[in-house]
Scaffold this active site. Structure first.
Site, PDB file in Angstrom:
ATOM      1  CB  SER A 150      -0.884   0.007   1.252  1.00 53.38           C
ATOM      2  OG  SER A 150      -1.495   1.268   1.394  1.00 53.38           O
ATOM      3  CE1 TYR A 163      -4.218  -2.492   4.746  1.00 49.79           C
ATOM      4  CE2 TYR A 163      -3.461  -0.248   4.351  1.00 49.79           C
ATOM      5  CZ  TYR A 163      -3.897  -1.456   3.867  1.00 49.79           C
ATOM      6  OH  TYR A 163      -4.010  -1.656   2.508  1.00 49.79           O
TER       7      TYR A 163
HETATM    8  P1  NAD Z   1     -11.256  -6.269  -0.398  1.00 45.91           P
HETATM    9  O1  NAD Z   1     -11.673  -6.167   1.015  1.00 45.91           O
HETATM   10  O2  NAD Z   1     -12.269  -6.114  -1.477  1.00 45.91           O
HETATM   11  O3  NAD Z   1     -10.473  -7.626  -0.686  1.00 45.91           O
HETATM   12  C1  NAD Z   1      -9.671  -8.224   0.268  1.00 45.91           C
HETATM   13  C2  NAD Z   1      -9.569  -9.684  -0.077  1.00 45.91           C
HETATM   14  O4  NAD Z   1      -8.831 -10.329   0.950  1.00 45.91           O
HETATM   15  C3  NAD Z   1     -10.937 -10.349  -0.170  1.00 45.91           C
HETATM   16  O5  NAD Z   1     -10.951 -11.245  -1.245  1.00 45.91           O
HETATM   17  C4  NAD Z   1     -11.037 -11.089   1.141  1.00 45.91           C
HETATM   18  O6  NAD Z   1     -11.856 -12.236   1.088  1.00 45.91           O
HETATM   19  C5  NAD Z   1      -9.581 -11.460   1.369  1.00 45.91           C
HETATM   20  N1  NAD Z   1      -9.352 -11.755   2.774  1.00 45.91           N
HETATM   21  C6  NAD Z   1      -9.576 -10.951   3.840  1.00 45.91           C
HETATM   22  N2  NAD Z   1      -9.335 -11.610   4.965  1.00 45.91           N
HETATM   23  C7  NAD Z   1      -8.949 -12.856   4.607  1.00 45.91           C
HETATM   24  C8  NAD Z   1      -8.577 -14.007   5.331  1.00 45.91           C
HETATM   25  N3  NAD Z   1      -8.576 -14.027   6.668  1.00 45.91           N
HETATM   26  N4  NAD Z   1      -8.227 -15.115   4.628  1.00 45.91           N
HETATM   27  C9  NAD Z   1      -8.226 -15.115   3.270  1.00 45.91           C
HETATM   28  N5  NAD Z   1      -8.595 -14.059   2.543  1.00 45.91           N
HETATM   29  C10 NAD Z   1      -8.947 -12.953   3.201  1.00 45.91           C
HETATM   30  O7  NAD Z   1     -10.122  -5.166  -0.559  1.00 45.91           O
HETATM   31  P2  NAD Z   1      -9.086  -4.838  -1.740  1.00 45.91           P
HETATM   32  O8  NAD Z   1      -9.019  -3.374  -1.831  1.00 45.91           O
HETATM   33  O9  NAD Z   1      -9.381  -5.625  -2.936  1.00 45.91           O
HETATM   34  O10 NAD Z   1      -7.728  -5.334  -1.056  1.00 45.91           O
HETATM   35  C11 NAD Z   1      -6.810  -6.198  -1.699  1.00 45.91           C
HETATM   36  C12 NAD Z   1      -5.401  -5.862  -1.239  1.00 45.91           C
HETATM   37  O11 NAD Z   1      -5.084  -4.538  -1.694  1.00 45.91           O
HETATM   38  C13 NAD Z   1      -5.237  -5.825   0.277  1.00 45.91           C
HETATM   39  O12 NAD Z   1      -3.993  -6.400   0.621  1.00 45.91           O
HETATM   40  C14 NAD Z   1      -5.224  -4.340   0.600  1.00 45.91           C
HETATM   41  O13 NAD Z   1      -4.507  -4.055   1.765  1.00 45.91           O
HETATM   42  C15 NAD Z   1      -4.543  -3.794  -0.638  1.00 45.91           C
HETATM   43  N6  NAD Z   1      -4.773  -2.359  -0.878  1.00 45.91           N
HETATM   44  C16 NAD Z   1      -6.034  -1.880  -1.134  1.00 45.91           C
HETATM   45  C17 NAD Z   1      -6.200  -0.519  -1.355  1.00 45.91           C
HETATM   46  C18 NAD Z   1      -7.545   0.090  -1.637  1.00 45.91           C
HETATM   47  O14 NAD Z   1      -7.681   1.323  -1.587  1.00 45.91           O
HETATM   48  N7  NAD Z   1      -8.560  -0.684  -1.938  1.00 45.91           N
HETATM   49  C19 NAD Z   1      -5.101   0.344  -1.317  1.00 45.91           C
HETATM   50  C20 NAD Z   1      -3.842  -0.171  -1.057  1.00 45.91           C
HETATM   51  C21 NAD Z   1      -3.689  -1.535  -0.847  1.00 45.91           C
END
Ligand code: NAD
Length: 257
Positions: A150, A163
């Site tokens: 991130s 986080y």
């Molecule tokens: P999201 O919440 O839509 O997806 C998160 C995914 O992780 C989901 O598929 C969920 O089922 C899975 N997950 C959560 N807990 C879990 C567990 N205990 N076991 C297995 N799977 C699990 O969010 P996203 O935005 O798609 O996030 C994906 C990645 O991107 C994450 O690592 C997040 O930190 C990172 N990220 C997101 C953003 C943003 O703004 N959306 C920004 C920077 C980084």
């Protein structure tokens, strides 16, 4: 990149049933990889991703892989072995995308608890660490590990500092794995998205003021989409990115320039 840059490759995407992970799984599938779509609870959503990949002429299978408990990585690979053998008898893997992650927001009134801290690190850091360690002989030479980090590993955001700390730790893991696995031609990189419209921050982005702020911090003047991230992951997974390793690739739309 050629039309099918990942033909013949086998990929694992954790948290592949929605959001950024879903976009990555679908993109790797379109590039020709066989994709293991990891999910924790959302089996139906993972099946939909598999169906979408198959509709596009690709190959995929849903992989139950709840993370955050001791033994999670070993269980993931046992499930992987059981399912991948239908496609590839040697059971190898070429591309590991550690995407699954969670966030805990805090306020002045509700600080992060020790339990929440442990959960953040168990899912965002410990799971990727042991998924790679337990991959052991399955990970093929010239392979790829891509950790979804991130922009908040480098920009202070005190209300989610726990986080941010997990993503800083993940970037340090990237650095060390790149050095350790480099002699085998395996590259290891972090991809650091900025604000992307997904469920993880849907509640936060629901406020018009926050949405305006999120649009304003990007030099490109909009909020990011999952497919803004998946294309960069597909590039890093491809042979074209063979000389890029140990890096954090900023995919924040020029946030905070
Ligand atoms: P999201 O919440 O839509 O997806 C998160 C995914 O992780 C989901 O598929 C969920 O089922 C899975 N997950 C959560 N807990 C879990 C567990 N205990 N076991 C297995 N799977 C699990 O969010 P996203 O935005 O798609 O996030 C994906 C990645 O991107 C994450 O690592 C997040 O930190 C990172 N990220 C997101 C953003 C943003 O703004 N959306 C920004 C920077 C980084």
């Amino acid at each position: 990149m050629s039309a099918k840059a990942l033909e013949g490759k086998i990929a694992l995407v954790t948290g592949g049933s929605r959001g950024i992970g879903r976009a990555i799984a679908e993109r790797l599938g379109r590039e020709g990889a066989l994709v293991a779509v990891g999910y924790a609870r959302e089996e139906g959503a993972a099946d939909e991703v598999v169906a979408r990949i198959e509709e596009g002429g690709g190959r995929a299978f849903a992989l139950p892989a709840a993370l955050g408990r001791h033994g999670d990585a070993a269980a993931l690979w046992a499930s992987f072995d059981a399912r991948v053998s239908a496609y590839a008898p040697d059971g190898g893997v070429d591309i590991i995308v550690n995407n699954a992650g969670i966030v805990h927001w805090t306020t002045d009134e509700s600080a992060l608890t020790e339990e929440q801290f442990d959960e953040l690190f168990a899912i965002n850091v410990r799971a990727p660490y042991f998924i790679v360690q337990e991959a052991a002989g399955r990970l093929r030479d010239q392979g790829r590990i891509i950790n979804i980090s991130s922009g908040l590993a480098r920009v202070a955001s005190p209300e989610i500092k726990g986080y941010g700390a997990t993503k800083g730790a993940l970037d340090t893991l990237t650095l060390n794995l790149a050095k350790e696995l480099g002699p085998r031609g395996i590259t290891v990189n972090s991809v650091a998205p900025g604000v992307i419209e997904t469920d993880i921050n849907a509640e936060w982005l629901a406020s018009p003021d926050v949405e305006k702020y999120a649009v304003g911090i990007s030099a490109l003047g909009r909020i990011g989409r999952p497919d803004d991230v998946s294309g960069v992951v597909a590039f890093l997974a491809s042979d074209d990115a063979r000389w890029v390793t140990g890096r954090v690739v900023d995919v924040t739309g020029g946030s905070g320039l």
